[in-house]
Structures are given as structure tokens and as C-alpha cells.
Design an enzyme around this catalytic site. Structure first.
Site, PDB file in Angstrom:
ATOM      1  N   LEU A   1      10.880 -20.212  -4.985  1.00 41.74           N
ATOM      2  CA  LEU A   1       9.883 -19.386  -4.282  1.00 41.74           C
ATOM      3  C   LEU A   1       8.479 -19.630  -4.822  1.00 41.74           C
ATOM      4  CD1 LEU A   1       9.368 -16.928  -2.295  1.00 41.74           C
ATOM      5  CD2 LEU A   1       9.540 -15.484  -4.340  1.00 41.74           C
TER       6      LEU A   1
ATOM      7  N   HIS B   1       2.009   3.516  -9.094  1.00 41.89           N
ATOM      8  CA  HIS B   1       1.799   2.082  -9.348  1.00 41.89           C
ATOM      9  C   HIS B   1       2.960   1.510 -10.166  1.00 41.89           C
ATOM     10  CE1 HIS B   1      -2.060   2.274  -7.508  1.00 41.89           C
ATOM     11  NE2 HIS B   1      -2.623   3.020  -8.443  1.00 41.89           N
TER      12      HIS B   1
ATOM     13  N   ASP C   1       0.836  -1.211   0.000  1.00 40.41           N
ATOM     14  CA  ASP C   1       0.000   0.000   0.000  1.00 40.41           C
ATOM     15  C   ASP C   1       0.869   1.258   0.000  1.00 40.41           C
ATOM     16  OD1 ASP C   1      -2.394   1.366  -0.013  1.00 40.41           O
ATOM     17  OD2 ASP C   1      -2.648   1.305   2.159  1.00 40.41           O
TER      18      ASP C   1
END
Ligand code: IPE
Ligand code: IPE
Ligand code: MG
Length: 247
Positions: free
Chosen positions: A128, A34, A17
Site C-alpha cells: 500500500l 483525536h 473529519d
């Protein structure tokens, strides 16, 4: 700064955020925030791979984010598609297994196709386990799991009286991963915003003021150090936990 090698979380879940505020501070349009945020994603994935975190779940777009101005939503969809196009090969080369969790049928067809393609490309990778939550909501996750159980019960395959927490968990989006050990939210807000409602039951929560585009290795290490210092009791007493450690 030294890395906390002991007590490394197996699974880290992050609410990324603060992109909009990062841009606003620089008098830039929100999309610039963004875009900068996608760079942070790349670095965080790299860092997790290097230090041996097993699973990373990132909240990229919530089921409530459709309420944003149409232009911003469209731009986020484009950015998501571009990031998948750009990063697919790198993720694959780094042995990362990528899956998207969330209701993907609401996405443009082109994006849905790309998601499927990248998931297939990386499906058998053993490094991962990266999960990106997109059009995801914790309530949606629970409802779709309840629906599956209800259908099984209706078909006579499940006796509702035998239903356990595990029966439900088996149908949730992250059913193949251990529950998150560490939750991080950047950007200063102290809320869950309909992220992993079920799975965060015993997760250690860490909140930082740092805006997502500014979140770097050092900030991540601070979160890991904080996590390493916590005593996880899961309902037991602190003394019990200490005793278990020594025997
Ligand atoms: C998080 O950053 C990214 C998404 C929700 C898509 P925000 O866009 O929420 O940034 P702020 O909270 O407005 O700063
Ligand atoms: C949560 O951030 C969702 C993502 C980061 C994808 P928001 O910025 O949408 O959350 P609220 O609206 O401030 O709770
Ligand atoms: Mg926000």
C-alpha cells in the site's frame, strides 16, 4: 456483507473529519476524539492492505488547522509523533510505503526527523502506498508547483508556451500516484476544505455522516459499493462508456 471485488478504486483519498464532535458527544475533551481517530487510521490502513487498495491518502492536518487553539495544535503534533513512533515497525512489516505530503518545515524538529526516518524505513516497500497530508493545502500544493515551473522558465529550461497540464501535475505532491478514484469525507460536512484541489478533478465524491472515530470496515465497504455502482464518464456520454466496455 460481501466485498465489491470488481471496480475497486486504485486510489482512495479521505478527509478524516468528526473527531471533535465524537468527543463532545461523549463529554470528553477533543483530544480524546483525536486519539480515537488514530485507531481508525490503523484499522483503515489494515483494511486497505487486506483488500488490495493500491494507494490511500489521508488528510490529517490542513494548512488552516493552525488556526485552532494552541493547545489542540500542540496535542495534534504530539499525537502525530507518537503514532509514527508506535506504528513505524508495523507499517514496515505490512510492506506499506509511507510518505508525508505538505509543508513539513513548520513542524517541530523532532517530528520532522521522525517523518524522515519512517519515510526512509518504508521507502522501498511495494505494498500500500500510504500518503498522509499534514500541513497540507491544495492551494499550497498548486503554488509550490507554479513556483517550480516559474523557476525553470526563468532559468530558460522551460518555454511557458509549451507548458501543459502535465508539466504542472509533475510538480504536485502526489505526482507519483494515479489521481484518486474515490474521495470519502466523514463527519457530515460536504466540502473539500482545501484538500487535493487539482487531483480531485474527476474523483467520485462520497460523503458520510459517520464520525471518523466510528468509521469501520462496514462503513468503508458501503463507500466501496457506492463507488462500484457509479459510471465514470470523463466527459464522454454514458452510451460511449457502455460501448467501450463491450468491445
Ligand atoms: C478532524 O476532526 C481532525 C483534524 C482536523 C485534525 P475535527 O477535529 O475537525 O473534528 P470536528 O469537525 O471538530 O468534529
Ligand atoms: C479538514 O477538516 C482537515 C482535516 C480533516 C485534516 P476541518 O475540520 O479542518 O475542515 P473545516 O474547517 O470544517 O472545513
Ligand atoms: Mg472538522
Amino acid at each position: 456483507m460481501t466485498l465489491p471485488l470488481a471496480n475497486l478504486p486504485r486510489h482512495v483519498a479521505i478527509i478524516m473529519d468528526g473527531n471533535g464532535r465524537w468527543a463532545k458527544k461523549r463529554l470528553l475533551p477533543r483530544y480524546a476524539g483525536h486519539t480515537a481517530g488514530t485507531e481508525t487510521v490503523r484499522k483503515v490502513v489494515q483494511f486497505c492492505t487486506e483488500i488490495g487498495i493500491e494507494c490511500l491518502t489521508l488528510f490529517a492536518f490542513s494548512s488552516e488547522n493552525w488556526r485552532r487553539p494552541e493547545r489542540e495544535v500542540g496535542m495534534l503534533m504530539d499525537l502525530f509523533l507518537n503514532a509514527l513512533q508506535r506504528e513505524a515497525n508495523r507499517l514496515h512489516k505490512n510492506n506499506v510505503q509511507l510518505r508525508i505530503i505538505g509543508e513539513r518545515s513548520a513542524f517541530p524538529q523532532k517530528l520532522q526527523d521522525k517523518i524522515q526516518q519512517v519515510e526512509e524505513l518504508t521507502a522501498s516497500n511495494t505494498g500500500l502506498k500510504l500518503r498522509v497530508a499534514a500541513n497540507y493545502g491544495g492551494r499550497w500544493d498548486l503554488v509550490q508547483a507554479f513556483q517550480k515551473l516559474a523557476l525553470q522558465a526563468q532559468a530558460g529550461l522551460l518555454n511557458p508556451q509549451n507548458m501543459t497540464a502535465n508539466s504542472l501535475a509533475e510538480h504536485l505532491a502526489l505526482n507519483d500516484l494515479p489521481e484518486p478514484d474515490l474521495f470519502i469525507r466523514t463527519g457530515g460536512e460536504r466540502r473539500i476544505s482545501n484538500f487535493l484541489l487539482w487531483q480531485l478533478a474527476y474523483t467520485e465524491l462520497y460523503f458520510t455522516e459517520v464520525l471518523w472515530p466510528d468509521f469501520d470496515r462496514e462503513n468503508f465497504q458501503l463507500a466501496l459499493q457506492d463507488f462500484a455502482s457509479r459510471q465514470r464518464r470523463f466527459g464522454r456520454t454514458g452510451d460511449q462508456v457502455e460501448q467501450n466496455k463491450t468491445c
